[in-house]
Write an enzyme that holds these catalytic residues in place. Sequence first.
Site, short mmCIF file in Angstrom:
data_model
loop_
_atom_site.label_atom_id
_atom_site.label_comp_id
_atom_site.label_asym_id
_atom_site.label_seq_id
_atom_site.Cartn_x
_atom_site.Cartn_y
_atom_site.Cartn_z
N GLU A 40 -8.28 -1.87 5.50
CA GLU A 40 -6.93 -2.07 6.00
C GLU A 40 -6.77 -3.45 6.64
OE1 GLU A 40 -4.38 -0.49 5.32
OE2 GLU A 40 -5.26 1.31 4.46
N TYR A 123 0.82 -0.70 12.23
CA TYR A 123 0.58 -0.31 10.85
C TYR A 123 -0.86 0.15 10.65
CZ TYR A 123 -1.16 -0.48 6.22
OH TYR A 123 -1.82 -0.12 5.10
N ASP A 141 4.48 -0.02 6.05
CA ASP A 141 4.08 -1.37 5.66
C ASP A 141 5.20 -1.99 4.83
OD1 ASP A 141 3.92 -0.09 3.22
OD2 ASP A 141 2.28 -1.35 2.55
N CYS A 196 7.87 -0.45 -7.65
CA CYS A 196 9.02 -0.95 -6.88
C CYS A 196 8.64 -2.27 -6.22
CB CYS A 196 9.43 0.10 -5.85
SG CYS A 196 11.05 -0.19 -5.10
N CYS A 203 11.83 -0.34 -12.93
CA CYS A 203 12.60 0.88 -12.68
C CYS A 203 12.45 1.89 -13.82
CB CYS A 203 14.07 0.54 -12.44
SG CYS A 203 14.33 -0.59 -11.05
N CYS A 206 9.81 4.30 -12.85
CA CYS A 206 9.90 4.87 -11.50
C CYS A 206 10.23 6.36 -11.53
CB CYS A 206 10.96 4.13 -10.68
SG CYS A 206 11.10 4.77 -9.00
N CYS A 212 17.57 6.92 -6.90
CA CYS A 212 17.49 5.68 -6.14
C CYS A 212 18.88 5.16 -5.78
CB CYS A 212 16.75 4.61 -6.96
SG CYS A 212 16.70 2.99 -6.15
#
Length: 294
Positions: A40, A123, A141, A196, A203, A206, A212
């Site tokens: 991370e 985060y 994030d 995305c 898209c 997606c 959306c």
Amino acid sequence: MPDPRGELLHTPLLQWYAEARRDLPWRHPDCSPWGVLVSEVMLQQTPVARVLPVWTRWMALWPTPSALGGASPGEAVREWARLGYPRRALRLHAAATAIRDEHDGEVPADEGTLRTLPGIGDYTAAAVAAFAFGQRATVVDTNVRRVQARAVTGVALPAPSLTRAEVELASALLPGSDGDAATWNVAVMELGALVCTARAPRCGECPIASRCAWRLAGYPPYAGPPRRGQAWEGTDRQCRGRIVQALRESSGPVAGAELRARWPDAAQQERCIDALVHEGLVEPLDGERFQLPS
DNA sequence: GAGGCGTGGTC
DNA sequence: TGACCAAGCCT
């Protein structure tokens, strides 16, 4: 109280993630909390492809916080290689010693405790709680922010800085159970990373395109305050990078004269060296020589 | 809270 | 081609 906006999205997104997820080593069930924490921190502002080889080598060298604590901060900076923002390496080393000295060598599972470690912000604390310990933490994030902005709020991109409303929305969308919530967090992040995306969203691939809000509104362009890029050529950033790179690539101390040959503006470079020394990234030695911190 | 902080890939 | 962007943090 479940949020209906989230309920509608959970199933398609979790199903998509089960099939599309990347096989990353820090996502393996046998990866330690320390491995997750290291990943991370390395992934802060840094793409996965560049992190992979450095993370692998790092974990082989220092498989535990105590192992890293036994190395010098300079070794950590050297192994950080070209990930960028080398202060992260210094802070990760400091976090490791804090974990060794104050937490019995075990990465804390509590988000609030994680938050007290150097280099661990909101985060990263939430991400470690969720991904290393399976907790129902709210992970926000840049990917989560962008997916929410589009799918729920109906705008092209989030504002330049994180708002309270975004955190509250992410919290409201979170599934109720610990396990589902942890998977949901990584699934939203993965959607933002693979589908995305900021530049050219896919898209057509997606799983939640039909719901959306941005798409339903006809893809209105970004209308927020201007997003300012970062200058590079001739900046302190570039100068500092040059200095640390020289020390990283040298096995021993480097003379100031050798550094000076690598940068045209002597005054600027002296200022940068002073700042780097002050931050602990550079250690001054006798005879106008410098090295990574011992 | 705005601005500083690395590096390299992408379109 | 050169802006823009990448799992933020700290002051």
